[in-house]
Write an enzyme that holds these catalytic residues in place. Structure first.
Site, short mmCIF file in Angstrom:
data_model
loop_
_atom_site.label_atom_id
_atom_site.label_comp_id
_atom_site.label_asym_id
_atom_site.label_seq_id
_atom_site.Cartn_x
_atom_site.Cartn_y
_atom_site.Cartn_z
N SER A 481 0.47 -15.49 47.13
CA SER A 481 0.19 -16.72 46.40
C SER A 481 0.68 -17.96 47.14
O SER A 481 0.15 -18.35 48.16
CB SER A 481 0.78 -16.60 44.99
OG SER A 481 0.25 -17.57 44.13
N ASP A 492 -3.28 -22.96 60.15
CA ASP A 492 -4.48 -23.78 60.35
C ASP A 492 -4.18 -25.05 61.13
O ASP A 492 -4.99 -25.48 61.97
CB ASP A 492 -5.10 -24.14 58.99
CG ASP A 492 -5.76 -22.95 58.32
OD1 ASP A 492 -6.01 -21.95 59.01
OD2 ASP A 492 -6.00 -23.02 57.11
N LYS A 506 -3.42 -12.73 47.07
CA LYS A 506 -3.61 -13.29 45.72
C LYS A 506 -3.97 -14.76 45.86
O LYS A 506 -3.12 -15.61 46.08
CB LYS A 506 -2.34 -13.11 44.90
CG LYS A 506 -2.35 -13.82 43.53
CD LYS A 506 -3.40 -13.26 42.59
CE LYS A 506 -3.16 -13.71 41.15
NZ LYS A 506 -3.29 -15.15 40.93
#
Length: 712
Positions: A481, A492, A506
């Site tokens: 999460s 990224d 999740k």
């Protein structure tokens, strides 16, 4: 799945039954009556109205945008039968043939709130299960009913090979073998055959009692959850009774042992441990362990809980702080159900301050120079919301704690940073965003998309980065999460490397909405990284992989039926801090070269391979000598692997398996007694190797800069 709390699913004889409801599609025996009864079961007008409302919400508000049509009816039917009777133990092929008549009609029945077929199928299952349990109990009460464990028999345990029994005779033979396997497992665990039969008599007697106590609300909840779980595993219906218990459980969610549990077939399985919780501190309970018995205090009877509902198991485990609970578990790495271990845990409450981030420094050398690597372990994304809302100037949060630790590490003169998110199950999205803000300049952190609505990019980094030095993020399968949002953003932005094993996956958000009776927890949105990749299902894939004993086949979003898939949306413009072109391949090569001669990492890889071979079984022997030989072979293999490690580290090999077990017990006791306020950097092989990867990373980046300056 939740922290020692009620699950909205219903556990029946040998199975979690959220999908039990799929049964709703069977017989063609429909009448105009709004309330029908069989075996004293009756559905009400209110339940019919609730069904209609839930169908409407699922088809209009769920992220999946899945229409309730004939195709879903077929899926509903198949999932119901699998969920209701997963080991194909109770229903017969004749029942399945009869039920199949309504495969494509369930969509129409549910829209009208017609539950008659579902209740009838549940009744048929109930009749079969009750009859079978009475048969089992009668056999166990028969003193002449004994098993010959010298015969060469086996029992299939491959779920792909299971099939519905054609008639009662075939079903009797299947259950004879299952009972024999149960008795043998208990016998190998130290019981006599008579004692094993007595234990099984209590187990199946309890299952029969629970079967006979279920009522209309239980059945309705199970039937509806069979439908909701076709949309995704986190969408559930909570009946008024379950919701009341759920509220009580949530107010005590961090009381007890601090573990996330779920039902799997007839067992209660550990999904993960809450960092700094009693079980985590004790150190012996592990993810994927199966709880088979629970005892109160040091001397209380170990109560067999195989086949119990999850909430009933939870009630036994939970209790006042500073009291003792004992858990008998089948370890995740056990060869079969006969391998049991009893774990003593002091109940307590997970305190916010015990989940606080903490730091350490690892000193590493490249042979000529000493480097200081800072480590910050973040066990959860926490925030004291009450203090925050009150406007307290010194409220506690992950970001505030890490901010202070970074300042302290800076004073210690670190050369690079490891942010350790292993076993971090998530928490506050706000904290995931603000923590990212410490490492990147202003920019988006995560994208959130709701079904048929614009994409939100409001979760952003808004201040200049606090720490700009070299960094890596360490994750594992239990990083979930909010952890995945942070790690994904760092990856990224190419702000740092992500190292470890693939995370949990999740990446969805649920909300509670009231319905006519009860509440519906429904998945309405999904997380996406700034690259456009979803964190759902796939999770975060590390740049450099490290071995892990947590099997992704046992733990993670991908293990759930009907989990929402990974997908991708448009990338949002974002900065790239470093150019990793050609860097990761060289770092991987150096890591693998180091790992090939590191006794600790070799041992970890050997363990992973050994566990995989143990689990790769399609049948289990019912011959006692064969089972004993199999257990001895596994123990011998474990001894061989640990002695290989010890020899590689220059230590004396263990003389036998008993010496190994004794040393392991002492090591577990030592770990349990260690302070939770410190990071054990010396005995964490993966953390040490991550440090060396970071060291390689820094050196390669410095070489690249030097070459660029020379070329300029």
């Amino acid at each position: 799945m939740r922290i020692l709390a009620l699950q909205s699913s219903i556990f029946r004889t040998g199975r979690l039954v959220p999908s039990v409801a799929l049964a709703i599609i069977s017989f063609l025996w429909l009448t105009s009556s709004s309330a029908w009864s069989a075996n004293n079961y009756a559905f009400s007008d209110n339940q019919s109205k609730t069904t209609v409302e839930i169908v409407d919400k699922l088809t209009t508000r769920h992220y999946r945008n899945l229409p309730l049509d004939d195709e879903l009816s077929v899926q509903y039917f198949d999932q119901l039968l699998d969920s209701l009777d997963p080991t194909k133990s109770y229903l017969l092929q004749t029942d399945i043939d009869e039920f199949s008549a309504l495969r494509t009609q369930m969509d129409d029945l549910l829209r009208r709130g017609n539950l008659e077929s579902g209740f009838k199928i549940f009744s048929r299952y109930n009749q079969r299960a009750e009859s079978r349990l009475e048969w089992i109990i009668s056999k166990l009460e028969d003193e002449k009913f004994l098993f010959d464990f010298t015969k060469d028999e086996s029992l299939s345990i491959d779920p792909e090979q299971l099939s519905w029994q054609q008639d009662q005779k075939a079903a009797d033979e299947l259950w004879r073998k299952r009972l024999k396997s149960n008795v043998l497992s208990l016998k190998l665990a130290g019981k006599t055959q008579a004692e094993a039969k007595e234990t099984l008599h209590r187990r199946y007697g309890n299952q029969l009692k629970r079967l006979q106590q279920q009522d209309s609300e239980d059945i309705f909840e199970a039937l509806i959850n069979a439908l909701t779980m076709l949309y995704d595993p986190h969408t559930n219906y909570l009946s008024p009774r379950t919701r009341e218990n759920f509220n009580i459980s949530m107010s005590l969610s961090l009381e007890g042992i601090g573990a996330v549990l779920q039902s799997e077939d007839e067992h209660t399985k550990v999904v993960r441990l809450i960092t700094a919780g009693p079980a985590d501190k004790q150190g012996e309970l592990k993810p994927a362990d199966k709880i088979v018995a629970v005892g109160q205090g040091d001397d209380g009877e170990l109560v067999d809980v195989v086949g119990w509902r999850l909430d009933e198991v939870v009630d036994l485990i939970r209790g006042p702080k500073n009291t003792v609970v004992r858990l008998s578990v089948i370890p995740a790495d056990a060869v079969d159900d006969s391998v049991n271990k009893t774990i003593r845990i002091n109940r307590g409450k997970v305190k916010l301050e015990e989940q606080a981030a903490k730091k350490a420094v690892i000193e590493l050398t490249d042979g000529s120079e000493l480097f200081k690597i800072g480590v910050i372990h973040v066990p959860a994304f926490y925030i004291d919301f009450e203090a925050y809302r009150r406007g307290d100037a010194d409220f506690k949060s992950t970001t505030r704690d890490v901010y202070k630790l970074l300042a302290e590490l800076d004073q210690e003169g670190i050369d690079g940073l490891i942010l350790d998110l292993r076993n971090n199950g998530g928490g506050s999205l706000q904290e995931a965003t603000t923590l990212t803000d410490l490492f990147i300049d202003p920019g988006p952190v995560v994208q959130i998309r709701q079904a048929n609505q614009p994409i939100s990019r409001h979760s952003r980094s808004r201040k200049p980065a606090l720490y700009r030095g070299p960094m890596v993020v360490l994750i594992n399968r239990l990083s979930a999460s909010a952890s995945e949002i942070f790690a994904g953003a760092i990856q990224d932005y190419q702000r740092g490397l992500v190292i470890g094993s693939q995370s949990f996956g999740k990446g969805t958000v649920q909300s509670l909405t009231p319905v006519y009776e009860g509440e519906l927890k429904i998945t309405e949105s999904k997380f996406y990284r700034v690259s456009g990749d979803s964190t759902q299902h796939r999770g975060v894939v590390p740049d450099i992989a490290l071995p892990s004993l947590v099997d992704p086949e046992d733990v993670g979003e991908s293990t759930y039926d009907n989990a929402l898939p990974w997908d991708k949306i448009h990338e949002v413009p974002h900065e790239k801090y470093f150019d990793f072109t050609g860097l990761i391949s060289e770092l991987t090569r150096r890591h693998e070269e180091r790992a090939s001669s590191d006794p600790d990492l070799i041992y970890l890889v050997d363990q992973v391979a050994n566990l995989a071979s143990i689990k790769d079984k399609s049948e289990i022997s019912l011959n006692e000598n064969a089972r004993l030989a199999e257990q001895k072979a596994i123990e011998d293999k474990n001894l061989e692997l640990i002695n290989k490690r010890r020899t590689g580290k220059g230590q004396e090999p263990f003389a036998d398996i008993e010496a190994f077990k004794s040393d392991s017990e002492k090591e577990e006791e030592q770990q349990a007694s260690q302070s939770q306020d410190t990071i054990d950097v010396d005995n964490d092989a993966l953390l040490q190797e991550t440090g060396y990867i970071l060291l390689d990373y820094m050196k390669l980046m410095n070489q690249r800069k030097s070459q660029q300056v020379a070329n300029f």
